[in-house]
Design a protein around this motif. Structure first.
Motif, short mmCIF file in Angstrom:
data_model
loop_
_atom_site.label_atom_id
_atom_site.label_comp_id
_atom_site.label_asym_id
_atom_site.label_seq_id
_atom_site.Cartn_x
_atom_site.Cartn_y
_atom_site.Cartn_z
N LEU A 45 51.30 52.54 18.54
CA LEU A 45 50.35 53.32 19.31
C LEU A 45 49.55 54.28 18.43
O LEU A 45 48.35 54.46 18.64
N GLN A 50 46.47 56.33 20.00
CA GLN A 50 47.09 56.64 21.28
C GLN A 50 48.36 57.46 21.04
O GLN A 50 49.04 57.26 20.04
N ASP A 167 40.40 59.50 21.44
CA ASP A 167 40.60 59.15 20.03
C ASP A 167 40.46 60.36 19.12
O ASP A 167 41.23 60.53 18.17
#
Length: 250
Positions: A45, A50, A167
Motif C-alpha cells: 500500500l 495509500q 497522494d
C-alpha cells in the motif's frame, strides 16, 4: 449390452473425477487470490501512496488499539480511558493533533509516562485530502515539532483526521519519516457516545485479524466498554497493544 453398461459406469466416474478436480482447482485459485490480496494490502500500500489499514509484521500476535484525541470535547474521558488501560495492563497508541498537544501538554506527558505511544494526527482537524503537498507537509510538520519537542521522542506514525488521505498526504508524511495508517476495525464510538452496548456488538461482529488496527475515541461509552473491547480481542487469541506491536518499522 454389458459393454454399454461398463462404458456408462466409466463415463460416470470420469465426470465425477472431473468435477472433483475442478472443485479443488477452484478452491486453490480462491485461496491464492485472497492471499495475494492480503499481501498487497499489508506490504504494497505504501508504494501505491495509500495508508496501511493493517500492520505489516507477520504473525505479530497483536491487535493495535488506537485512540484519536483531536477535537477537545473528549478530554474529560481521557482519564477514564487511562484507568481502564492501567487496570487491564494494556499499552495502546494515542493519535493527537498538534493543536490539542499545545493546549494539553501535561495530559500528553501523562499518557506517555504511562507507557502509551504517541502518534501524529496532524496539527488541526481538517480534511487533508483537499490539501496540496506543501500544505500537507506544513500541517504534519507543525504537529511533529510540537509533539516531538514535548515528548522528547520521535513520533513514528501518522493518521490524517477522518482518515482523509490523498497522494500528497502520504508523500508528505513519508518524507517526514512517518508510517501512514488508517484502521480496519472502527468502533464508530463518536456516533454512539452514550451507547456502550452498541459499540460492543459492533466490535463482536468485526473480522479481527492478526495485525488489525482498532480505532476509538475517548467518549463516555468507550470508557464504559473498553474493557469489553480488550476482552473481545483476547478471546480472539490476540494481544491488545500499540501500532509498534503490529508494524515492521524499517
Amino acid at each position: 449390452m454389458v459393454l454399454m453398461v461398463v462404458s456408462k459406469k466409466k463415463l460416470k466416474k470420469i465426470i465425477i473425477f472431473i468435477l472433483i478436480l475442478a472443485f479443488i482447482i477452484g478452491g486453490i485459485a480462491y485461496i491464492l487470490k485472497n492471499k495475494t490480496q492480503d499481501t498487497m494490502n499489508l506490504l504494497d500500500l505504501a508504494q501505491n501512496n495509500q495508508p496501511y489499514t493493517m500492520g505489516t509484521a507477520q504473525n505479530s500476535g497483536h491487535v493495535a488499539i488506537t485512540c484519536n484525541v483531536d477535537l477537545g470535547w473528549e478530554d474529560e474521558y481521557i482519564e477514564g480511558i487511562l484507568e481502564v488501560l492501567d487496570k487491564e495492563n494494556v499499552k495502546i497508541t494515542f493519535a493527537v493533533t498538534g493543536k490539542w498537544a499545545e493546549k494539553n501538554k501535561d495530559m500528553l506527558l501523562k499518557i506517555q509516562q504511562k507507557g502509551h505511544e504517541i502518534a501524529n494526527h496532524g496539527y488541526q482537524h481538517i480534511n487533508y485530502d483537499t490539501l496540496s503537498y506543501d500544505e500537507n507537509f506544513n500541517e504534519i510538520k507543525k504537529s511533529q515539532d510540537i509533539i516531538d519537542a514535548a515528548t522528547k521522542q520521535k513520533s513514528k506514525f501518522f493518521q490524517a483526521p477522518s482518515g482523509a488521505f490523498c497522494d500528497d498526504t502520504v508523500k508528505a508524511a513519508n518524507d517526514l519519516g512517518y508510517i501512514c495508517y488508517k484502521w480496519d476495525v472502527d468502533t464508530i464510538d463518536w456516533m454512539d457516545k452514550d451507547n456502550p452496548d452498541k459499540i460492543i456488538e459492533r466490535i463482536k461482529s468485526k473480522d479481527i485479524k492478526d495485525g488489525s488496527i482498532v480505532l476509538m475515541h475517548p467518549t463516555k461509552a468507550t470508557t464504559m466498554c473498553l474493557d469489553d473491547i480488550i476482552s473481545i480481542i483476547r478471546t480472539r487469541g490476540y494481544v491488545p497493544g500499540k501500532l509498534s506491536d503490529v508494524f515492521n518499522e524499517q
